[in-house]
Design a protein around this motif. Structure first.
Motif, short mmCIF file in Angstrom:
data_model
loop_
_atom_site.label_atom_id
_atom_site.label_comp_id
_atom_site.label_asym_id
_atom_site.label_seq_id
_atom_site.Cartn_x
_atom_site.Cartn_y
_atom_site.Cartn_z
N HIS A 71 -11.38 4.82 5.60
CA HIS A 71 -12.67 5.29 6.15
C HIS A 71 -13.53 5.82 5.01
O HIS A 71 -13.32 6.92 4.52
CB HIS A 71 -12.43 6.35 7.21
N HIS A 270 -2.86 1.81 13.44
CA HIS A 270 -2.13 2.95 14.02
C HIS A 270 -0.96 2.44 14.87
O HIS A 270 0.15 2.41 14.40
CB HIS A 270 -3.02 3.86 14.87
N LEU A 301 -0.37 3.51 9.25
CA LEU A 301 -1.20 4.49 8.54
C LEU A 301 -0.42 5.81 8.47
O LEU A 301 -0.77 6.80 9.13
CB LEU A 301 -2.53 4.65 9.27
ZN LIG Z 1 -8.67 4.43 10.85
#
Ligand SMILES: [Zn+2]
Length: 470
Positions: A71, A270, A301
């Motif tokens: 991100h 995820h 992650l």
């Molecule tokens: Zn993410």
């Protein structure tokens, strides 16, 4: 801060070690007339010709690193003074959500540019030459993050290929802002051809029906616009919740998204809920993907998952299981395509850890109890060659051995003394690199045949690097 200065074109790198070989090699780089980027022309045994050539340890060369999921716009909020009032006080997921929404209200283009540069500088110096960067588009930030990301994409293009994800972190089919969020997404897709990927977060929708509409819309739009697709999916550890991976796979099948119909790929991120699947369920997922030729990859992650993904039943501090995708097992046991990504750095969702993919590979040794030499090679691939293939930037997940014809994107690991005690421990194998990653000042990065030296240039550089005279 400007992008890093790259050297003139390297024509040869001499006397280096390669994965799986104890002897020294030379890599020659050729530059086709129609391309600014080189290709590896030959890899040949090195013969020591210069006095002193043998007395200094040879650097190890491995393929460059990749962020398959990071991100950009939320990076290092904790390092910017204007957000000092938003440092975690409880550290919960709810607080992370509300503090981040509050921070987002303050985002400006110069601010995202500055934090983005911090991320890029630290990533590139760690050895990252390609990344999939998420930037949010919604009623809070509108197109601010996207505007900054396209600038960074252009400014840093020589050092790092930035694949931009137009990302709906917020609902688009429910809540009072859903409609406005959707309008902004469509506006962004129409206005910015630099967008490579559509990303959404089905689990933030307020109903399961809205989550499924979110999935169908994203699949349709990505197909129509010929873009990659990336879902934040099944981010929970609640066996009572329907796992949406089945619906995603079904939606792809219904719409005929296959590896042969398009080069665009689908990533699922995820997916902590999947750690509760039985072996039989994993086999079904693998069967559906292979049977239907679906270009689907998964990205674990772990730094975020270990921090945030706790089971809802376990509220007491001494009994809180964590869940994160078991990446090596997915690859080896279920023949799935899986990689590892940093996700967030320096914000309330993940306040810990550096933007160094090798830190993740190292963490993987502990999380997956993956301590063999083969494990180390696989973990390196998961943050390097496999990650690059999973985001659609190369066609093969090729192993970490360099070969002729490859793009000269790689990392040189040096062994300079950083202790001040004039001693330097050897680090010449992939396993040694993964088990205890060398500091970034011991890494030089070659991108497209040009060199980005570490801030602490290697004393042996003159022996290793040969440049073109142009
Ligand atoms: Zn993410």
């Amino acid at each position: 801060m400007p992008p890093p200065t790259l050297s003139s074109k390297l024509t040869s790198i001499q006397g280096i070690r390669l994965a799986g070989s104890a002897s020294a090699w030379n890599i020659d780089i050729h530059y086709p007339a129609d391309s600014p980027r080189g290709i590896i022309q030959s890899i040949t045994p090195h013969e020591a010709t210069t006095p002193g050539d043998d007395s200094v340890p040879t650097p190890l060369v491995l393929p460059a690193l990749t962020h398959p999921h990071i991100h950009l716009d939320k990076a290092f909020v904790h390092s910017a003074s204007q957000y000092a009032h938003l440092l975690p006080s409880t550290g919960t997921f709810q607080e992370a959500l509300s503090f981040t929404t509050e921070a987002k209200q303050q985002f400006t283009v110069p601010d995202v540019l500055q934090r983005g540069e911090w991320l890029l500088a630290e990533s590139v110096s760690a050895g990252v030459t390609a990344m999939r960067a998420f930037v949010e588009v919604d009623h809070t930030v509108k197109l601010v993050c996207l505007e900054a990301a396209t600038k960074l994409q252009d400014q840093w293009k020589d050092a790092c290929e930035i694949q931009i994800v137009c990302f709906a972190q917020d609902p688009i089919f429910s809540t009072q802002h859903g409609e406005e969020n959707m309008e902004l997404l469509e506006q962004a897709l129409a206005r910015y051809p630099q967008i490579d990927v559509i990303g959404t977060t089905p689990y933030v929708e307020s109903t399961i029906e809205a989550a499924k509409r979110n999935i169908d819309w994203a699949v349709d739009r990505a197909l129509e616009l010929n873009k990659h697709l990336d879902f934040h999916l099944d981010y929970n550890l609640d066996s009572g919740k329907e796992a949406l991976v089945w619906y995603v796979l079904q939606s792809l099948q219904h719409r005929g998204w296959t590896s042969s119909s398009t080069t665009k790929r689908v990533m699922l991120g995820h997916c902590t809920r999947h750690t509760l699947f039985t072996d039989e369920e994993w086999c079904r997922i693998s069967h559906i993907i292979h049977e239907n030729d679906l270009p689907v990859s998964f990205v674990g992650l772990p730094t975020s998952d270990l921090y945030m993904a706790a089971s809802p039943d376990q509220k007491t501090s001494h009994d809180r299981p964590r869940g994160t995708l078991r990446v090596p097992e997915m690859i080896r046991k279920h023949d799935l395509d899986a990689v590892m990504g940093v996700n967030n750095v320096g914000n309330a969702f993940t306040p810990w850890g550096p933007p160094d993919p090798l830190f993740l590979a190292c963490l993987g040794v502990g999380i997956y109890q993956a301590g063999t030499q083969d494990d180390a090679r696989l973990l390196y691939e998961c943050v390097s060659t496999r990650a690059r293939a999973a985001i659609g930037l190369s066609s093969s997940r090729s192993s970490i051995g360099l070969k002729e014809g490859d793009s000269p994107d790689f990392l040189l690991f040096h062994r300079q003394d950083l202790t001040g005690c004039r001693v330097a421990r050897p680090c010449g194998t992939v396993a040694e690199v993964v088990w205890d990653p060398p500091a970034t000042v011991n890494r030089d990065v070659v991108v497209g045949g040009q060199l980005k030296r570490s801030g602490f240039p290697c004393s042996r550089g003159d022996l290793v690097y040969k440049f073109s005279n142009e």
